[in-house]
Design a protein around this motif. Structure first.
Motif, short mmCIF file in Angstrom:
data_model
loop_
_atom_site.label_atom_id
_atom_site.label_comp_id
_atom_site.label_asym_id
_atom_site.label_seq_id
_atom_site.Cartn_x
_atom_site.Cartn_y
_atom_site.Cartn_z
N LEU A 34 -25.67 -16.74 17.41
CA LEU A 34 -25.99 -15.54 18.19
C LEU A 34 -24.89 -14.59 18.02
CD1 LEU A 34 -27.36 -16.97 21.44
CD2 LEU A 34 -28.50 -15.70 19.67
N SER A 35 -23.60 -14.98 18.01
CA SER A 35 -22.59 -14.08 17.65
C SER A 35 -22.72 -13.38 16.49
CB SER A 35 -21.24 -14.70 17.64
OG SER A 35 -20.04 -13.87 17.23
N ALA A 36 -22.99 -13.96 15.33
CA ALA A 36 -23.44 -13.51 13.98
C ALA A 36 -24.81 -12.56 14.08
CB ALA A 36 -23.64 -14.78 12.89
N ALA A 37 -25.64 -13.04 14.77
CA ALA A 37 -26.74 -12.40 14.87
C ALA A 37 -26.49 -10.90 15.80
CB ALA A 37 -27.95 -12.86 15.74
N ALA A 38 -25.49 -10.74 16.59
CA ALA A 38 -25.30 -9.61 17.43
C ALA A 38 -24.36 -8.85 16.34
CB ALA A 38 -24.23 -9.93 18.38
N SER A 39 -23.54 -9.47 15.57
CA SER A 39 -22.79 -8.39 14.70
C SER A 39 -23.62 -7.94 13.51
CB SER A 39 -21.80 -9.54 14.10
OG SER A 39 -21.01 -8.82 12.88
N THR A 40 -24.53 -8.71 13.16
CA THR A 40 -25.47 -8.08 12.10
C THR A 40 -26.22 -6.88 12.63
OG1 THR A 40 -25.38 -10.23 10.81
CG2 THR A 40 -27.27 -8.84 10.22
N ARG A 41 -27.11 -7.43 13.69
CA ARG A 41 -27.72 -6.30 14.13
C ARG A 41 -27.22 -5.15 14.63
NH1 ARG A 41 -31.34 -4.78 14.25
NH2 ARG A 41 -32.52 -4.48 16.11
N VAL A 42 -26.05 -5.18 15.30
CA VAL A 42 -25.30 -4.05 15.77
C VAL A 42 -24.80 -3.22 14.56
CG1 VAL A 42 -22.96 -3.21 16.78
CG2 VAL A 42 -24.67 -4.92 17.93
N SER A 43 -24.10 -4.01 13.51
CA SER A 43 -23.75 -3.19 12.50
C SER A 43 -24.70 -2.56 11.63
CB SER A 43 -22.81 -4.17 11.56
OG SER A 43 -23.94 -5.13 10.88
N ASN A 44 -26.03 -3.24 11.40
CA ASN A 44 -27.17 -2.52 10.71
C ASN A 44 -27.62 -1.29 11.38
OD1 ASN A 44 -28.66 -5.66 9.38
ND2 ASN A 44 -26.78 -4.51 8.81
N GLU A 45 -27.83 -1.50 12.79
CA GLU A 45 -28.43 -0.36 13.67
C GLU A 45 -27.28 1.04 13.58
OE1 GLU A 45 -31.31 0.10 14.36
OE2 GLU A 45 -32.14 -1.74 14.36
N LEU A 46 -25.99 0.57 13.54
CA LEU A 46 -25.03 1.65 13.52
C LEU A 46 -25.05 2.40 12.08
CD1 LEU A 46 -21.93 0.37 15.42
CD2 LEU A 46 -23.71 2.14 16.23
N GLY A 47 -25.10 1.62 11.12
CA GLY A 47 -25.16 2.07 9.76
C GLY A 47 -26.62 2.91 9.64
N ALA A 48 -27.46 2.49 10.12
CA ALA A 48 -28.75 3.46 10.18
C ALA A 48 -28.65 4.53 10.66
CB ALA A 48 -29.93 2.56 10.53
N GLY A 49 -27.50 4.57 11.90
CA GLY A 49 -27.53 5.95 12.78
C GLY A 49 -28.18 5.72 14.19
N ASN A 50 -28.61 4.29 14.56
CA ASN A 50 -29.06 4.29 15.64
C ASN A 50 -28.26 3.29 16.69
OD1 ASN A 50 -31.63 5.23 14.26
ND2 ASN A 50 -31.67 3.02 13.27
N PRO A 51 -27.21 3.97 17.22
CA PRO A 51 -26.45 3.49 18.15
C PRO A 51 -27.10 2.92 19.57
CG PRO A 51 -26.00 5.60 18.31
CD PRO A 51 -26.89 5.25 17.08
N ASN A 52 -28.21 3.63 19.91
CA ASN A 52 -28.93 3.30 21.00
C ASN A 52 -29.44 1.59 20.94
OD1 ASN A 52 -28.24 5.31 22.78
ND2 ASN A 52 -29.80 6.47 21.89
N ARG A 53 -30.33 1.68 19.58
CA ARG A 53 -30.68 0.35 19.43
C ARG A 53 -29.75 -0.84 19.12
NH1 ARG A 53 -35.13 1.54 14.79
NH2 ARG A 53 -35.48 -0.76 15.10
#
Length: 482
Positions: A314-333
């Motif tokens: 789950l830690s890796a899932a959090a890291s991936t989801r957060v980094s992908n969304e931030l990279g896409a410019g979606n900090p709220n997501r």
């Protein structure tokens, strides 16, 4: 028949409304689709992590059956390898969770291959340095007051594990490269297959050749390289990586320093936490009845480590989801994804601690047949439950920190909470107040609790960032208020 059919027809809208209401209520508690995605992402990573944990452990098991000296030497070598090498490799690769994760979210796919190469260069440099340490480990361990014969056996074991260290470093980088692209099933295959082969390789080298004791670490090295080759060939041959891997490029050299600025704090995050647990084992060895206390604390440390493997997915899932969304410019997501992960973590942690609470005697019997140690472990279980709960939550928050690129901030939290709070309290309660093993673990809980609070405050008040890539492949951190 008609009346029955009419009754069913009358009931179906009500059932549909109830189902819709239940689904709506559940969605208010947790984003169901996001939760499903993260669970399906986390489970394969848990299997992968467990498989790579067991490859060196299986070698220790084969070596340990050769005699008491071999058992002591291989266990000491494995602990030393984890502290000085394997943990460092995991930490250094954490930079890719930020760079590749946000790069993939920003659709700058070409940069993922560049950062992978830059990270491998950094890993190679550090691996060479650690290899020198391992080569002379018998001398170092003797200076650390280890039994000379055991230190010599451990040093011999580590010399044949050095090729495996190079493989492990490259392996961790490829894992992060694939993980940040949500490619996970191949990771399971390329970890479980080498693990299955490893059992046969270890048995053959230990029992069918003149290598014997030396064959155990050599088998681990071979099996880790098999995994590297499998994953490497997959990246080179699979069409899905045509955009993210364009071949080797000298451009990666220009990004090595940028990678290093994130890799060093990331490595410090992992190592500082890992070393704190090892320090507890060393402190236990200085107490009265050190054999019992050391065994007890070591059992607790191993239990915590195995439990954390579950949280790691789950830690890796959090890291991936957060980094992908931030990279896409979606900090709220990205924030919503973090919230879902935390809720899942709490549920998962409760399942783990309940299983431990009711099955602690059975679990302890797997480590020791001594009634004294089993009873002592039972008294430690409530404390172990608390530490696991805190460790699960901080593990997810650490994953978020890696995804956001906050390693340089999180390292100060880990340093302060473990070494300025946790370890001093552990020493005070363990020695001064004579609480022994309980005192050591209470100190650890204090450190974990403050670490968890610190990471929560970090996620709450720090400005979330994303990496912005320009056409010349340079990048900078842009701050965004959330």
């Amino acid at each position: 028949m008609t009346s029955s059919g009419g009754a069913e027809a009358a009931k179906s809208p009500l059932l549909e409304r109830n189902a819709a209401a239940a689904e709506g209520w559940l969605n208010k508690v947790i984003d169901v689709e996001e939760a499903k995605d993260q669970i399906f992402f986390a489970l394969p990573l848990i299997l992968t992590n467990v498989a790579y944990y067991f490859i060196p452990l299986v070698s220790v098991m084969f070596a340990g059956h050769l005699g008491e000296l071999e058992l002591a030497g291989s266990n000491l070598a494995n602990s030393w390898a984890a502290v000085t090498g394997f943990a460092l490799m995991v930490g250094l690769s954490g930079a890719l969770e930020t760079l590749c994760g946000q790069g993939f979210g920003a659709k700058m796919y070409r940069m993922l291959g560049i950062y992978l190469q830059a990270s491998c260069i950094i890993t190679l440099i550090f691996t060479i340095a650690v290899s020198v340490l391992w080569w002379y480990s018998d001398i170092v361990l003797t200076l650390l007051h280890q039994e000379p014969q055991i230190a010599k056996a451990a040093g011999l074991y580590l010399k044949y594990l050095i090729p495996g260290l190079f493989a492990y470093g490259i392996l961790q980088n490829i894992l992060r490269f694939l993980q940040t692209q949500s490619v996970i099933i191949p990771l399971v295959v390329c970890s479980l297959v080498p693990l299955a082969l490893h059992v046969g390789i270890a048995y053959a080298l230990v029992h069918w050749t003149t290598l014997e004791y030396k064959g155990a670490p050599l088998a681990a090295s071979i099996s880790l390289w098999i995994s590297v080759l499998m994953l490497g060939l997959y990246v080179l041959k699979a069409k899905k990586f045509e955009e993210t891997w364009e071949g080797f490029s000298s451009e990666s050299l220009s990004h090595t320093f940028t990678n290093l600025k994130i890799a060093l704090p990331s490595a410090a995050m992992v190592c500082l936490e890992y070393w704190a647990f090892e320090i507890l084992v060393l402190l236990a060895g200085l107490m009265p009845n050190s054999e019992i206390t050391t065994s007890l604390v070591a059992m607790c440390v191993n239990t915590e480590a195995i439990s954390y493997m579950i949280a790691y997915g789950l830690s890796a899932a959090a890291s991936t989801r957060v980094s992908n969304e931030l990279g896409a410019g979606n900090p709220n997501r990205a924030r919503r994804a973090m919230a879902v992960t935390l809720k899942l973590t709490i549920l998962l942690a409760l399942c783990v601690v309940l299983a431990l609470f009711f099955g602690h005697n059975l679990w302890a019997s797997l480590f020791s047949d001594s009634p004294v140690i089993i009873n002592a472990f039972a008294t430690m279980t409530p404390l172990l439950v608390l530490s696991i709960l805190c460790d699960f939550v901080q593990g997810i928050l650490s994953g978020v920190a890696r995804g956001c690129g906050w390693q340089h901030l999180a390292v100060y939290i880990n340093l302060g909470t473990y070494y300025l709070i946790g370890m001093p309290i552990a020493a005070l309660l363990g020695f001064k107040f004579k609480l022994h093993a309980k005192g050591l673990w209470i100190g650890l809980i204090c450190g974990l609790t403050v670490q968890m609070i610190g990471l929560l405050l970090l996620t709450k008040f720090t400005k979330w960032t994303r990496i912005e890539f320009s056409h010349d492949s340079a990048h900078k951190i842009l701050e965004e208020d959330v």
